[in-house]
Design an enzyme around this catalytic site. Structure first.
Site, mmCIF file in Angstrom:
data_model
loop_
_atom_site.group_PDB
_atom_site.id
_atom_site.type_symbol
_atom_site.label_atom_id
_atom_site.label_comp_id
_atom_site.label_asym_id
_atom_site.label_seq_id
_atom_site.Cartn_x
_atom_site.Cartn_y
_atom_site.Cartn_z
ATOM 1 N N ASP A 115 0.781 -1.182 0.192
ATOM 2 C CA ASP A 115 -0.171 0.071 -0.124
ATOM 3 C C ASP A 115 0.892 1.240 -0.046
ATOM 4 O O ASP A 115 2.013 1.094 0.184
ATOM 5 C CB ASP A 115 -0.940 0.034 1.137
HETATM 6 C C1 NOJ Z 1 -3.954 3.902 -0.216
HETATM 7 C C2 NOJ Z 1 -5.044 2.973 0.177
HETATM 8 O O1 NOJ Z 1 -5.107 2.496 1.342
HETATM 9 C C3 NOJ Z 1 -5.220 2.070 -0.961
HETATM 10 O O2 NOJ Z 1 -6.513 1.355 -0.758
HETATM 11 C C4 NOJ Z 1 -4.945 2.457 -2.010
HETATM 12 O O3 NOJ Z 1 -5.500 1.393 -3.414
HETATM 13 C C5 NOJ Z 1 -3.687 3.088 -2.358
HETATM 14 N N1 NOJ Z 1 -3.543 4.071 -1.427
HETATM 15 C C6 NOJ Z 1 -3.559 3.722 -4.176
HETATM 16 O O4 NOJ Z 1 -4.193 4.524 -4.045
#
Ligand code: NOJ
Length: 757
Positions: free
Chosen positions: A298
């Site tokens: 993430d």
């Molecule tokens: C953070 C988020 O937790 C995740 O769900 C998302 O896909 C990513 N950023 C990318 O934007």
């Protein structure tokens, strides 16, 4: 909407470079290479390409950069100074294929090996045609319909240059204070698993290489929804038993459905963060489940291992994450900076490096990127908001709406109603109906509740509008106008709920009740004596203690997307018969959280273990939802397949042995005068087990249309090992001899598994 613009100083340079003739570094022999041969098996192509790659080329494949506009304020990262053509992936915020193609040209034509870039984006519940939030989709109990919406999303995204969506989010959520409850399919492992599989198959299509297929990404692996006190990013305390029982099944279902990627989770899982957890990523996912795709971090999750207290610096963070099985680093650059020196130090092995690169390349080959690296540049009118796409959005929206209360059959609006007061902060809002993570959705694409009702009631009833109050400002100066409209009308439709920014990432709330001003507005219009229908738009379960008793009818509309207003109008006027059922428990108050239907039994019953000040039961339970029809359930019967042995509810026990299968059956009759859809929910219970089991567990469900006066038979084909068995804390499946309950509605049949001879 807040836009953080991530502009690339390097972009101009980058695009200019794309116009240059192919670089001399381009390996001219590559056209003849096995990896460029579309007819060669993918594994041969992967090995051939891997064998040609330098260390630097391998490391680039394991890094994801970001480019373009970013509508998530939590994701605003450093400006990317330079975006080399060799990189593995880009988070791409474009709506047209033009920038993608220019960038891809650089990767394909101006790097030595011509490895295409993988373009990823958060297409969570629609790209431009935004449909209901995932939590709402689960309330439809119609995974086929949700899958049709995911297909629309895949087509719109693919036509915009996106190869990969960071969806579905399959985190189980049992604390409605957590803003990300909106993004998942609710509290139940089975319901979540079914929707996870449906979404994966819909995004990825029959073949990932097909024109409108995009790769899916199961997230957040794993246990992110267990965030303590509903706060985002905080640690989670998850026992191995709960990990296997509750948090892993939806991921397993997604993996079995073919999901080629997963995203590691931010949360610390009982001491080992998800992004450095070798038990979950390597032992379970890649080992036991045999997953051949890759795991992406993430956002900044590798670097965050420092804040989490696991790694002392970025290099250590890279080592821990990489060795635990995290293949691609999202945005923070730790892998880019440190993998080479970690190899040099021998703290990361070449085998592990090759394993990670293989996984990324495999997905690129599966997507057909080497054959079709570019996206056809088509006008938006041919790609977005097509009538057929809007129709899917409306059908899904209407099936997600849950009728929680309908006293005296106040809904649907009768012919005797000639004037309606439409009141509340959500009545004219477009943006809030989009919900969080709404892709490239735009407020102007949305039919508001006001718009939807105005056209549905045109020529039939007068509509008086009054805002009544703000979402949360404690100002009652607009109440008088609302009360006046209510007094003049035959009925009040009061649109309450949450702003879209109240749920999603980093959007936790300490209370799940609506702000006092909204509750006071309800009390004020109620005093007019007119029937009040409350519409609720929100991204989580709500505390309705002061809402529900004061309303004559309550319709949960969630955040329904671009056709939300049409769907609402259809339900209020009776064009659509509500068929949604709750995918999460609505507690009596916030103080009951965490609350979910499938708890284990308590050691004491009756008045013991109860709250002194509030009831211990929820306001509305999991699976609850009313209809304009009445459904009557016939007798539940269970038989042992092929044996003729059968037992009905209220009779004795049905014996069976391992190796036999069972079929449960119930006939449901629509005794109302409206056609309607009913979802039959099948639960099981093992009352005594060496690992104590929940009081009820959903194992199967089916939704069918039943015409007025007609009956339909619903079946649950029971494979005892799959449906009655369990896993222990090591994830090992087992089934014990003894009694099991098969339950539907308020009926139960006991089946008894005999001991092996
Ligand atoms: C953070 C988020 O937790 C995740 O769900 C998302 O896909 C990513 N950023 C990318 O934007």
């Amino acid at each position: 909407m807040v836009y953080g613009k991530i502009l690339l100083p390097g972009l101009a340079l980058f695009l200019a470079a794309a116009a240059l003739p192919a670089s001399a570094r381009n390996d001219r022999s590559r056209a003849a290479a096995v990896y460029m041969d579309a007819s060669a098996p993918i594994e041969d192509r992967v090995e051939d390409l891997l064998s040609r790659m330098t260390l630097s080329e391998k490391i680039y494949q394991l890094n994801q950069y970001v480019l373009g506009e970013n509508d998530n304020t939590n994701n605003i990262g450093d400006v990317v100074e330079e975006c080399p053509g060799e990189i593995g992936s880009l988070i791409y915020f474009g709506e047209s294929a033009v920038t993608r193609n220019a960038m891809q040209k650089r990767a394909v034509e101006q790097t030595r090996l011509g490895i295409p870039v993988l373009f990823g984006y958060d297409v969570i519940h629609g790209f431009r045609t935004v449909y209901p939030i995932p939590l709402a989709q689960a309330a439809s109990w119609n995974p086929d319909l949700a899958a049709r919406a995911c297909r629309v999303a895949a087509c719109e995204a693919a036509s915009s240059g996106i190869d990969w969506t960071f969806s579905p989010m399959v985190d189980i959520a049992r604390d409605a204070r957590w803003g990300r409850m909106a993004e998942g399919y609710g509290e139940d492992p089975h319901l979540c698993s079914v929707f996870a599989a449906a979404a994966v198959k819909a995004y990825q299509g029959d073949s990932l290489a097909a024109e409108n297929s995009i790769a899916s990404c199961l997230k957040h692996f794993v246990g992110y929804g267990a965030s303590e006190a509903g706060r985002d990013y905080v640690p989670t305390e998850i026992s191995r038993q709960t990990l296997w029982d509750t948090y892993l099944p939806s991921f397993k279902a997604g993996v079995d459905a073919g999901a080629v990627t997963l995203m590691s989770s931010f949360n610390n899982i009982s001491g080992i963060p998800g992004s450095a957890n070798s038990y979950t990523m390597t032992e379970i996912l890649k080992g036991r489940w045999g997953h051949k795709g890759f795991v992406v971090a993430d956002w900044n999750a590798v670097e965050q291992l420092i804040n989490q207290g696991l790694a002392s610096d970025r290099k250590e963070a890279a080592r821990l994450a990489f060795n635990a099985g995290l293949d691609m680093d999202m945005v923070d650059g730790c892998y880019q900076e440190h993998l080479a020196s970690l190899l040099n130090d021998n703290t990361v092995s070449e085998e592990r490096l090759d394993d990670a690169v293989r996984r990324v390349l495999r997905v690129k080959f599966m997507l057909g990127l080497f054959e079709n690296p570019y996206t056809e540049e088509l006008p938006e009118s041919e790609r977005f908001l097509l009538p057929s796409s809007l129709d899917v959005a409306e059908q899904l929206a209407q099936e997600t709406m849950v009728l929680l209360k309908n006293e005296g059959g106040v809904l649907p609006v009768g012919d005797d109603v000639s004037c309606i007061a439409l009141v509340g902060p959500l009545a004219k809002s477009r943006e809030d109906l989009l919900g969080s993570w709404s892709g490239r959705g735009r407020a102007e694409d949305v039919t508001s509740i006001f718009d939807g009702l105005s056209s549905a009631l045109s020529g039939r009833a007068e509509l008086l509008y009054a805002q009544g109050c703000d979402f949360e400002k404690n100002d009652t100066s607009l109440f008088a106008e609302a009360v006046s409209a209510a007094s003049r009308a035959d009925m009040v439709i009061l649109c309450l709920g949450e702003k879209r920014s109240w749920s999603g990432e980093n959007a936790s709330r300490s209370t799940i009740a609506l702000p006092p001003v909204q509750e006071k507005l309800l009390a004020a219009v109620k005093r007019t004596g007119k029937p009040v229908v409350v519409l609720l738009s929100n991204g989580r379960a709500l505390d309705l203690t002061r809402i529900s008793p004061a309303a004559d009818a309550v319709l949960e509309i969630w955040q329904p997307g671009v056709r939300g207003g049409n769907a609402v109008a259809g339900i209020l006027t009776g064009k659509y018969n509500p068929s949604g059922k709750l995918p999460v428990t609505f507690p009596y108050t916030t103080g009951q959280i965490p609350i979910y239907y499938n708890r284990r039994s308590s050691g004491r019953t009756g008045m013991q273990g109860r709250y002194q000040d509030i009831p211990s039961t929820p306001m509305y339970g999991f699976g609850f939802g009313l209809s304009y029809s009445d459904f009557s359930y016939g007798t539940l019967t269970v038989c042992v397949d092929g044996s003729g042995n059968r037992v009905s509810s209220g009779e004795g026990v049905l014996d069976f042995t391992l190796g036999q299968t069972l079929t449960a059956e119930v006939t449901v009759t629509n005794t109302g005068d409206t056609d309607g859809k009913e979802t039959v929910q099948w639960y099981i219970r093992d009352p005594y087990c060496s690992v104590t089991r929940p009081v009820r567990e959903l194992k199967h469900f089916e939704k069918q249309m039943i015409a007025s006066g007609e009956s339909r038979t619903f079946r649950f084909e029971i494979d005892p090992v799959r449906d009655l068995g369990f896993v222990d804390s090591g994830g090992n499946p087992f089934i014990e001899p003894g009694d099991y309950f098969i339950m539907v509605g308020d009926q139960k049949v006991t089946v008894r598994l005999g001991s092996p001879e």
